[in-house]
Design a protein around this motif. Structure first.
Motif, PDB file in Angstrom:
ATOM      1  N   UNK A  27       0.851  -1.188   0.000  1.00  0.00           N
ATOM      2  CA  UNK A  27       0.000   0.000   0.000  1.00  0.00           C
ATOM      3  C   UNK A  27       0.885   1.236   0.000  1.00  0.00           C
ATOM      4  N   UNK A  28       0.509   2.239  -0.776  1.00  0.00           N
ATOM      5  CA  UNK A  28       1.342   3.438  -0.850  1.00  0.00           C
ATOM      6  C   UNK A  28       0.514   4.646  -1.256  1.00  0.00           C
ATOM      7  N   UNK A  29       1.011   5.808  -0.847  1.00  0.00           N
ATOM      8  CA  UNK A  29       0.451   7.064  -1.343  1.00  0.00           C
ATOM      9  C   UNK A  29       1.192   7.444  -2.614  1.00  0.00           C
ATOM     10  N   UNK A  30       0.431   7.861  -3.609  1.00  0.00           N
ATOM     11  CA  UNK A  30       0.989   8.261  -4.901  1.00  0.00           C
ATOM     12  C   UNK A  30       0.648   9.713  -5.172  1.00  0.00           C
ATOM     13  N   UNK A  31       1.672  10.474  -5.503  1.00  0.00           N
ATOM     14  CA  UNK A  31       1.473  11.875  -5.905  1.00  0.00           C
ATOM     15  C   UNK A  31       2.035  12.060  -7.298  1.00  0.00           C
ATOM     16  N   UNK A  62       0.813   7.335   8.038  1.00  0.00           N
ATOM     17  CA  UNK A  62       1.830   8.197   7.442  1.00  0.00           C
ATOM     18  C   UNK A  62       1.444   9.666   7.515  1.00  0.00           C
ATOM     19  N   UNK A  63       0.171   9.936   7.798  1.00  0.00           N
ATOM     20  CA  UNK A  63      -0.324  11.308   7.847  1.00  0.00           C
ATOM     21  C   UNK A  63      -0.545  11.789   9.277  1.00  0.00           C
ATOM     22  N   UNK A  64      -0.147  10.979  10.262  1.00  0.00           N
ATOM     23  CA  UNK A  64      -0.365  11.348  11.649  1.00  0.00           C
ATOM     24  C   UNK A  64       0.632  12.407  12.113  1.00  0.00           C
ATOM     25  N   UNK A  65       0.350  12.971  13.266  1.00  0.00           N
ATOM     26  CA  UNK A  65       1.110  14.110  13.787  1.00  0.00           C
ATOM     27  C   UNK A  65       2.604  13.866  13.868  1.00  0.00           C
ATOM     28  N   UNK A  66       3.011  12.693  14.335  1.00  0.00           N
ATOM     29  CA  UNK A  66       4.432  12.414  14.496  1.00  0.00           C
ATOM     30  C   UNK A  66       5.202  12.373  13.199  1.00  0.00           C
ATOM     31  N   UNK A  67       4.492  12.205  12.072  1.00  0.00           N
ATOM     32  CA  UNK A  67       5.129  12.157  10.758  1.00  0.00           C
ATOM     33  C   UNK A  67       5.150  13.523  10.076  1.00  0.00           C
ATOM     34  N   UNK A  68       4.763  14.560  10.789  1.00  0.00           N
ATOM     35  CA  UNK A  68       4.785  15.911  10.217  1.00  0.00           C
ATOM     36  C   UNK A  68       6.165  16.230   9.661  1.00  0.00           C
ATOM     37  N   UNK A  69       6.176  16.726   8.438  1.00  0.00           N
ATOM     38  CA  UNK A  69       7.438  17.091   7.797  1.00  0.00           C
ATOM     39  C   UNK A  69       7.906  16.093   6.762  1.00  0.00           C
ATOM     40  N   UNK A  94       6.777  19.585  -5.272  1.00  0.00           N
ATOM     41  CA  UNK A  94       5.418  19.449  -5.783  1.00  0.00           C
ATOM     42  C   UNK A  94       5.348  19.443  -7.301  1.00  0.00           C
ATOM     43  N   UNK A  95       6.335  20.006  -7.955  1.00  0.00           N
ATOM     44  CA  UNK A  95       6.262  20.176  -9.407  1.00  0.00           C
ATOM     45  C   UNK A  95       7.103  19.203 -10.218  1.00  0.00           C
ATOM     46  N   UNK A  96       8.090  18.584  -9.596  1.00  0.00           N
ATOM     47  CA  UNK A  96       9.088  17.862 -10.396  1.00  0.00           C
ATOM     48  C   UNK A  96       9.189  16.366 -10.163  1.00  0.00           C
ATOM     49  N   UNK A  97       8.407  15.804  -9.241  1.00  0.00           N
ATOM     50  CA  UNK A  97       8.589  14.400  -8.893  1.00  0.00           C
ATOM     51  C   UNK A  97       7.271  13.637  -8.836  1.00  0.00           C
ATOM     52  N   UNK A  98       7.332  12.388  -9.285  1.00  0.00           N
ATOM     53  CA  UNK A  98       6.324  11.407  -8.908  1.00  0.00           C
ATOM     54  C   UNK A  98       6.765  10.914  -7.534  1.00  0.00           C
ATOM     55  N   UNK A  99       5.934  11.138  -6.511  1.00  0.00           N
ATOM     56  CA  UNK A  99       6.319  10.805  -5.139  1.00  0.00           C
ATOM     57  C   UNK A  99       5.521   9.590  -4.675  1.00  0.00           C
ATOM     58  N   UNK A 100       6.238   8.546  -4.278  1.00  0.00           N
ATOM     59  CA  UNK A 100       5.612   7.317  -3.793  1.00  0.00           C
ATOM     60  C   UNK A 100       6.038   7.091  -2.346  1.00  0.00           C
ATOM     61  N   UNK A 101       5.056   6.971  -1.459  1.00  0.00           N
ATOM     62  CA  UNK A 101       5.305   6.793  -0.019  1.00  0.00           C
ATOM     63  C   UNK A 101       4.642   5.498   0.432  1.00  0.00           C
ATOM     64  N   UNK A 102       5.377   4.393   0.417  1.00  0.00           N
ATOM     65  CA  UNK A 102       4.800   3.108   0.801  1.00  0.00           C
ATOM     66  C   UNK A 102       4.781   2.926   2.312  1.00  0.00           C
ATOM     67  N   UNK A 103       4.033   1.922   2.769  1.00  0.00           N
ATOM     68  CA  UNK A 103       4.030   1.557   4.179  1.00  0.00           C
ATOM     69  C   UNK A 103       4.475   0.106   4.334  1.00  0.00           C
ATOM     70  N   UNK A 104       5.258  -0.153   5.362  1.00  0.00           N
ATOM     71  CA  UNK A 104       5.647  -1.519   5.700  1.00  0.00           C
ATOM     72  C   UNK A 104       5.100  -1.872   7.077  1.00  0.00           C
TER      73      UNK A 104
END
Length: 259
Positions: A27-31, A62-69, A94-104
């Motif tokens: 599972x991952x967030x895709x931007x 991944x979006x919780x408070x401790x992960x801020x930043x 925000x403009x130059x990357x496909x950003x993938x943030x997976x979870x393990x």
């Protein structure tokens, strides 16, 4: 548990959505950045690995408070319906990357990260440039970044407050920028100090070695909501560093999309 297949329609350009990679079960967030859908060119991939605090089977962690930043958190703040605003997030992210943030749910393994990276690259609709794949991560994810870099699939690696990892396994052709807080009470900066020294010695006699950088903050912040973890959130200033993203875009076959 999420159903197999995509958890949402493919992300429209300028949006971040929750997805599932069928081949790896990740599972991952895709931007996808603005302009991604209309541009024929291939795009850089930024693979972002979370720390131990976000380990689990619910990507919303991944979006919780401790992960801020973290990049996933920064992007969510900018693209959410509430429109929290850009803050100190560099526009280049925000403009130059496909950003993938997976979870393990069990820690980062080089073989699994390699399989995910290959799967993402093979998905034609993502338009990922195999010559401009970059990996970054924090704490446990910083160690995972070093392991991922050793696969040779990435042009650059950015370990942040890395909790271990064999830096000597990273090929000289891979650019590396380390970040750490000297005041980190959770993962001592000696981990990054040693990694930097190892890479320096290894590359000293190689005039063709890729770039090596190390930012060591004297006073890094604590994670939001975790005041006793003083100095551990070096990712907050690291991912707010505009130079980091321009530096990444100089690694690999370079065609900068938007400055």
């Amino acid at each position: 548990q999420p159903e197999p297949g995509l958890m949402a329609p493919p992300a429209p350009a300028g949006a971040q959505t929750l997805q599932r990679d069928v081949s790896t079960g990740t599972n991952y967030y895709l931007y996808l950045p603005p302009g991604h859908g209309s541009a024929a060119a291939l795009w850089p991939l930024l693979l972002c690995l979370h720390g131990a605090g976000e380990t689990g089977r619910d990507p919303r962690q991944l979006l919780e408070e401790g992960a801020t930043g973290l990049p996933v958190n920064r992007i969510a703040a900018v693209t959410s319906a509430s429109g929290a605003g850009l803050g100190d997030t560099p526009i280049s992210l925000l403009r130059n990357f496909v950003v993938v943030s997976p979870q393990t749910d069990h820690g980062w393994k080089a073989r699994e990260l390699a399989a995910l990276t290959q799967s993402l690259t093979e998905q034609a609709h993502l338009k990922i440039d195999p010559q401009r794949r970059y990996v970054t991560g924090v704490s446990m994810g910083g160690a995972g970044t070093i392991s991922a870099a050793a696969t040779g699939l990435f042009a650059a690696a950015v370990p942040v407050c890395a909790a271990g990892g064999d830096a000597g396994s990273i090929d000289d052709s891979i650019a590396v920028w380390l970040f750490h807080g000297a005041n980190d009470v959770i993962v001592g900066s000696e981990y990054s100090d040693d990694a930097h020294l190892t890479l320096q010695k290894k590359r000293k006699s190689n005039p063709r070695a890729a770039d090596l950088k190390y930012t060591r903050y004297e006073r890094a912040p604590a994670p939001v909501g975790w005041p006793s973890y003083d100095g551990h959130a070096s990712w907050i200033p690291a991912y707010a560093t505009a130079e980091l993203y321009s530096w990444l875009l100089q690694q690999g076959s370079v065609t900068v999309c938007v400055s």
